[in-house]
Design an enzyme around this catalytic site. Structure first.
Site, PDB file in Angstrom:
ATOM      1  N   HIS A 156       0.801  -1.235   0.000  1.00  0.00           N
ATOM      2  CA  HIS A 156       0.000   0.000   0.000  1.00  0.00           C
ATOM      3  C   HIS A 156       0.828   1.276   0.000  1.00  0.00           C
ATOM      4  O   HIS A 156       0.268   2.351   0.196  1.00  0.00           O
ATOM      5  CB  HIS A 156      -0.918   0.055   1.223  1.00  0.00           C
ATOM      6  CG  HIS A 156      -2.009  -0.962   1.220  1.00  0.00           C
ATOM      7  ND1 HIS A 156      -3.257  -0.712   0.698  1.00  0.00           N
ATOM      8  CD2 HIS A 156      -2.041  -2.226   1.679  1.00  0.00           C
ATOM      9  CE1 HIS A 156      -4.015  -1.786   0.847  1.00  0.00           C
ATOM     10  NE2 HIS A 156      -3.303  -2.718   1.449  1.00  0.00           N
ATOM     11  N   THR A 174      -8.513   6.666  -1.927  1.00  0.00           N
ATOM     12  CA  THR A 174      -9.867   6.141  -2.058  1.00  0.00           C
ATOM     13  C   THR A 174     -10.866   7.277  -1.812  1.00  0.00           C
ATOM     14  O   THR A 174     -11.990   7.223  -2.306  1.00  0.00           O
ATOM     15  CB  THR A 174     -10.135   4.994  -1.051  1.00  0.00           C
ATOM     16  OG1 THR A 174      -9.596   5.368   0.209  1.00  0.00           O
ATOM     17  CG2 THR A 174      -9.496   3.707  -1.524  1.00  0.00           C
ATOM     18  N   LYS A 216     -14.562   8.398  -3.583  1.00  0.00           N
ATOM     19  CA  LYS A 216     -15.790   8.742  -2.852  1.00  0.00           C
ATOM     20  C   LYS A 216     -16.324  10.104  -3.300  1.00  0.00           C
ATOM     21  O   LYS A 216     -17.530  10.288  -3.478  1.00  0.00           O
ATOM     22  CB  LYS A 216     -15.528   8.729  -1.342  1.00  0.00           C
ATOM     23  CG  LYS A 216     -15.192   7.328  -0.822  1.00  0.00           C
ATOM     24  CD  LYS A 216     -14.568   7.318   0.566  1.00  0.00           C
ATOM     25  CE  LYS A 216     -13.892   5.978   0.828  1.00  0.00           C
ATOM     26  NZ  LYS A 216     -12.937   6.017   1.955  1.00  0.00           N
ATOM     27  N   LYS A 228       0.817  14.741   0.779  1.00  0.00           N
ATOM     28  CA  LYS A 228      -0.546  15.019   0.312  1.00  0.00           C
ATOM     29  C   LYS A 228      -0.748  16.518   0.034  1.00  0.00           C
ATOM     30  O   LYS A 228      -1.722  16.924  -0.572  1.00  0.00           O
ATOM     31  CB  LYS A 228      -1.563  14.532   1.336  1.00  0.00           C
ATOM     32  CG  LYS A 228      -1.535  12.994   1.516  1.00  0.00           C
ATOM     33  CD  LYS A 228      -2.542  12.543   2.541  1.00  0.00           C
ATOM     34  CE  LYS A 228      -2.464  11.064   2.900  1.00  0.00           C
ATOM     35  NZ  LYS A 228      -3.135  10.183   1.916  1.00  0.00           N
ATOM     36  N   LYS A 234      -8.447  14.208   4.374  1.00  0.00           N
ATOM     37  CA  LYS A 234      -7.594  13.027   4.355  1.00  0.00           C
ATOM     38  C   LYS A 234      -6.569  13.215   5.464  1.00  0.00           C
ATOM     39  O   LYS A 234      -6.514  14.299   6.059  1.00  0.00           O
ATOM     40  CB  LYS A 234      -6.879  12.866   3.010  1.00  0.00           C
ATOM     41  CG  LYS A 234      -6.198  14.173   2.531  1.00  0.00           C
ATOM     42  CD  LYS A 234      -5.515  14.014   1.190  1.00  0.00           C
ATOM     43  CE  LYS A 234      -6.432  13.996   0.004  1.00  0.00           C
ATOM     44  NZ  LYS A 234      -6.425  12.768  -0.784  1.00  0.00           N
ATOM     45  N   ARG A 235      -5.750  12.184   5.746  1.00  0.00           N
ATOM     46  CA  ARG A 235      -4.699  12.374   6.731  1.00  0.00           C
ATOM     47  C   ARG A 235      -3.814  13.553   6.320  1.00  0.00           C
ATOM     48  O   ARG A 235      -3.632  13.822   5.128  1.00  0.00           O
ATOM     49  CB  ARG A 235      -3.848  11.096   6.863  1.00  0.00           C
ATOM     50  CG  ARG A 235      -4.577   9.990   7.603  1.00  0.00           C
ATOM     51  CD  ARG A 235      -4.880  10.398   9.020  1.00  0.00           C
ATOM     52  NE  ARG A 235      -3.670  10.483   9.795  1.00  0.00           N
ATOM     53  CZ  ARG A 235      -3.311   9.622  10.735  1.00  0.00           C
ATOM     54  NH1 ARG A 235      -4.101   8.612  11.044  1.00  0.00           N
ATOM     55  NH2 ARG A 235      -2.184   9.766  11.395  1.00  0.00           N
TER      56      ARG A 235
HETATM   57  C1  NBG Z   1      -2.527   3.808   1.935  1.00  0.00           C
HETATM   58  C2  NBG Z   1      -2.152   4.700   0.755  1.00  0.00           C
HETATM   59  C3  NBG Z   1      -3.389   5.161   0.008  1.00  0.00           C
HETATM   60  C4  NBG Z   1      -4.254   3.966  -0.358  1.00  0.00           C
HETATM   61  C5  NBG Z   1      -4.553   3.159   0.889  1.00  0.00           C
HETATM   62  C6  NBG Z   1      -5.361   1.920   0.581  1.00  0.00           C
HETATM   63  C7  NBG Z   1      -1.029   3.103   3.767  1.00  0.00           C
HETATM   64  C8  NBG Z   1       0.237   2.432   4.115  1.00  0.00           C
HETATM   65  N1  NBG Z   1      -1.301   3.231   2.460  1.00  0.00           N
HETATM   66  O1  NBG Z   1      -3.002   5.826  -1.163  1.00  0.00           O
HETATM   67  O2  NBG Z   1      -1.412   5.801   1.202  1.00  0.00           O
HETATM   68  O3  NBG Z   1      -5.435   4.379  -0.962  1.00  0.00           O
HETATM   69  O4  NBG Z   1      -3.358   2.740   1.505  1.00  0.00           O
HETATM   70  O5  NBG Z   1      -4.729   1.146  -0.379  1.00  0.00           O
HETATM   71  O6  NBG Z   1      -1.761   3.504   4.638  1.00  0.00           O
END
Ligand code: NBG
Length: 857
Positions: free
Chosen positions: A376, A675, A679, A573, A567-568
């Site tokens: 991920h 994701t 949404k 980002k 988002k975080r």
């Molecule tokens: C996160 C990514 C996102 C991705 C999500 C789900 C981690 C390690 N990765 O871009 O930063 O959408 O995983 O796949 O949290």
């Protein structure tokens, strides 16, 4: 014709609902029963939480009926089960989701109204289980939803953290973390399973000995922890399948160490209990250095060991060929959600060899066939590695097994690439450069039969950069599975108005076959439809404005464009790039008060890791700029900035439906998928974004003319970095950028303190790996285009409709179908629901039979 069909359907539903205890009357009675017998309350003295609990139990009971039937059906079918191992599940509130999946929203609403209660007030009572940080945990939850909806036998395995992700407050513009006490009012959705209990060992040493000529290994641990499973039913949408989420919690083996107690060491004996139970106490925030987080490794091992022991238990019980563990992988396939559960690889080896007597080769064959791994992230700092010394101290047997896996693996590599020592050290499971570390991604890759990335670009970069050597070795192992999100929670549940509008035009098929949304295209030029679409958005914006006002006291104007980034908070980002744009607009207006700018409300939300200084400073910057902008009479009606605190699933459900513009502005090559981007799109927001993660695929699907693109592409980012990025030059050459940065540096937004934002500005001006200045102009130009486009509401709405119509690909159902076909090789197992009474009668019969056979024995 259509009316008779609908009437018949209605009649059939009514019959079905009576049969399965879901008629308005049955629901009302069950609710009152639960209020009396579970909550122990009369309506007169019941609190809103009592009402919520009573309703939650009512719904849960209906799910348990499905759940028990599902377990029976799966068992009889003997089918392969997908086990989704994840350290995080960010589920969001259950109640409304389950009501929708059961298809009884109207019935429940009526039942509550009949009792003088407002369903929506009860829904607001629910504390969500925040057992995840962000996208990764939420993805796991979307995948559970799709697995159940697609009727695939599946178990989610994870950790039942007593404290999930912290609650965020904003005080004086800064983030303040508050403990999340999600279990405080009780959790009606889980069932404690005291009998599903395992021992998990830690520390100590191993002993090798010979037993009848066979090499045996014993592990003499320093401590042993005990686990208990908690089960939560996961319903599928309008199907009778209900799957299982099993979360582990650590409990002290004995509540007291009686020996210590007898010796008079009361506190010491309680201390042991406290220490054991600390294990699953708290979720770790990500984006913080891993170093020294021994407890985190303990958590990982703890939940992996419990989950694998549980699978072996089920295997032995259900497929009573318990001796024949060589076929374990035919019954279970285990997906490793990132590397957090990667220690499962040596753990399954240990269980098969040391505890079940299997030899290495056989155990390895089973292990490799059992696991698959999803990566991920490409960020080097986020790729997990554990110091060998820590690993060896905590899991001495596992380190031995990892060394042996590595020895055999590197022998293979040597054969393929004789003399290539560089390659050997790049591929090794052990990082030897400066301190020794276990590389968890390498372990997961070697131990799995499939590895996947989460968006097309991400998988390409995984194959060509981060895991290049592995891909060269085993190209067939790698594939892409672009992420998806569940349309149930993120459309039907959170955007009922739009969902209704869509269903009115194209029917309801789209809820489970999201590609059906394409059918909206032929309505795009219908003036009435266009107008209704706009009305929906407007009403969602009003709802969000009200919600924000209630939570923050800030009033925002739904007539302005809602430009949203939630988002975080992370430098990659680039929330601070968004801020640079705001400051640029602010400067424009200050220089020429008559300048024409499209009125916007900038909405931010997201948590920063408590130890991530820069991210927290970004939050402060957003709020500080907001304070100045919102108070300035020259700009007041045109720009507004709000920080919506404590962004979580519950709040997200208000946000996505109300967005006009979605900000997906990460540096290309950094966001694996995203994701949130999906949404937003599915709720009719247009995107301003870079060619990163799934943005690329979103743009491809919706058409470049319906997407606002800006910035460098990933290969341009790499080239620029290789040639040497010099932010100073952009600063020198770009007057608007210079002005924005100078204003921040001057202390203008910091009550005159030039030091407050200095660390942020210094980083942007010198080594900034996220290249804000390089993308600045292109971003501002893109935003100007957005502002211009928004003025033509007819055209904007048309683009919005086309975005939704063409976003069907981003359903988690599609993603799960791909996993099922290409990686898991599993088939759906539909469940047929008996009448509630019949289920009870069958159970009673079963018990009687058992009693009789026991007596006979
Ligand atoms: C996160 C990514 C996102 C991705 C999500 C789900 C981690 C390690 N990765 O871009 O930063 O959408 O995983 O796949 O949290």
């Amino acid at each position: 014709m259509a009316t008779t069909k609908r009437a018949k359907q209605k009649e059939a539903n009514a019959y079905e609902h009576t049969r399965t205890g879901m008629s308005v009357d049955a629901l009302r009675r069950a609710f009152l029963d639960n209020l009396f017998y579970v909550q122990g309350r009369f309506p007169d003295v019941a609190t809103p939480n009592d009402f919520y609990q009573a309703l939650a139990h009512t719904i849960r009971d209906r799910l348990l009926h499905r759940w028990i039937t599902t377990a029976q059906t799966y068992k009889n079918a003997g089918s392969r089960t997908v086990c989704y191992l994840s350290a995080e599940f960010l589920l969001g509130p259950h109640l409304r989701n389950n009501i929708i999946n059961l298809g009884i929203l109207d019935e429940v609403r009526q039942a509550m109204t009949a009792l003088g209660l407002d369903l929506y007030e009860l829904l607001e009572q629910e504390e969500e289980p925040g057992l995840g940080n962000g996208g990764l945990g939420r993805l796991a939850a979307c995948y559970l939803d799709s697995l159940a909806t697609l009727q695939v036998p599946a178990i989610g395995y994870g950790i039942r953290y007593e404290f999930g992700i912290f609650d965020q407050q904003i005080r004086d513009g800064w983030q303040v973390e508050v403990t999340d006490k999600w279990l405080g009012a009780g959790n009606p959705w889980e069932l404690r399973r005291p009998k599903i209990q395992f021992e998990v060992k830690f520390g100590g040493h191993t002993e090798h000995y010979s037993d009848d000529g066979r090499h045996r290994v014993g592990w003499v641990p320093e401590s042993v922890e005990k686990s208990v499973g908690y089960d939560t039913p996961i319903s599928g949408y309008k199907v009778s399948n209900a799957n299982l989420l099993r979360l582990w919690t650590a409990e002290a083996p004995e509540s007291f160490d009686f020996q210590a107690f007898n010796l008079g060491d009361y506190y010491g004996s309680v201390g042991q209990k406290v220490e054991s139970e600390n294990l699953t106490k708290v979720l770790y925030p990500n984006d913080e250095p891993e170093a020294g987080k021994a407890l985190r490794l303990r958590q990982q091992y703890f939940f992996c060991s419990c989950s694998l022991q549980d699978m072996l238990r089920i295997y032995t019980k259900h497929h009573d060929s318990g001796a024949d563990l060589e076929r374990f992988h035919e019954k279970f396939v285990v997906q490793l959600n990132d590397t957090h559960p990667a220690v499962s690889v040596p753990e399954l080896m240990r269980l098969l060899m040391d505890e079940r007597g299997m030899d290495w080769d056989r155990a390895w064959r089973v292990t490799q066939k059992t696991f698959a791994y999803t990566n991920h992230t490409l960020l080097p700092e986020a790729l997990e590695k554990w110091p060998v010394s820590l690993f060896g101290r905590m899991l001495p047997r596992h380190l031995e097994i990892i060394y042996e896996i590595n020895r055999r693996f590197l022998d293979e590599v040597r054969l393929r690439y004789p003399g290539d020592n560089e390659k050997l050290s790049r591929l090794s499971l052990i990082d030897e450069g400066g301190g020794r570390y276990v590389r968890m991604a390498h372990l997961a890759c070697v131990g799995s039969s499939a590895v996947n990335g989460v968006a097309a670009l991400h998988t390409e970069l995984l194959k060509s950069r981060v895991m290049r050597d592995f891909c060269e070795l085993w190209p067939e192992k790698f594939s892409n599975k672009t992420n998806g999100v569940t349309p149930r929670r993120f459309m039907v549940l959170s955007n009922p108005e739009l969902s209704k509008l869509i269903s009115g035009r194209i029917g309801e098929e789209w809820v489970t076959h999201l590609d059906e949304l394409r059918k909206l295209e032929k309505h795009v030029d219908e003036p009435g439809f266009n107008e209704e679409w706009r009305r929906c958005k407007q009403s969602n914006k009003q709802a969000l404005a009200k919600h924000i006002r209630e939570h923050t006291g800030v009033a925002i104007d739904p007539e302005t464009m809602f430009d949203i980034q939630v988002k975080r908070i992370h430098e990659y980002k680039r929330q601070h790039l968004n801020v640079l744009h705001i400051v640029t607009l602010y400067n424009r207006i200050k220089q020429n008060p008559d300048v024409d700018v499209t009125p916007r409300t900038f909405i931010f939300g997201g948590k920063a890791a408590p130890g991530y200084f820069m991210a927290k400073l970004i939050i402060k910057l957003i709020n500080s700029v907001g304070d100045v902008v919102n108070r300035d009479p020259d700009v007041r009606d045109r720009l507004k900035v709000v920080y919506f605190p404590d962004f979580n699933v519950k709040h997200a459900q208000w946000v996505y439906p109300a967005a006009d513009l979605s900000e997906q502005i990460s540096t290309a090559g950094k966001e694996a998928s995203g994701t949130g981007n999906m949404k937003f799109t599915l709720n009719g927001a247009l995107t301003i974004g870079t060619l990163d993660g799934a943005n690329i695929e979103i743009r491809q699907e919706v058409g470049p003319e319906n997407f606002f693109l800006f910035g460098l592409a990933a290969d341009e980012v790499y080239t620029l970095q290789a040639e040497g990025y010099r932010p100073w030059e952009y600063y020198q050459e770009n007057a608007d950028l210079r002005q924005a940065i100078d204003l921040i540096s001057s202390g203008f937004f910091a009550g005159g303190d030039p030091n407050l934002f200095k660390p942020l500005v210094d980083s942007l001006m010198s080594y900034d790996p996220y290249l804000l200045f390089a993308d600045y102009q292109s971003y501002v130009d893109g935003q100007d285009e957005v502002g211009h486009a928004y003025r033509d509401q007819g055209h904007w709405t048309r683009m919005s409709i086309l975005n939704v119509a063409r976003a069907g690909k981003f359903s988690s159902d599609r993603a799960i179908r791909e996993y099922c076909a290409d990686i898991w090789h599993v088939e759906p197992v539909p469940v047929e629901l008996p009448e509630q009474g019949a289920a009870h009668r069958a159970a009673a019969l079963d018990l009687n039979n058992r009693k009789r056979s026991e007596t006979a024995a």
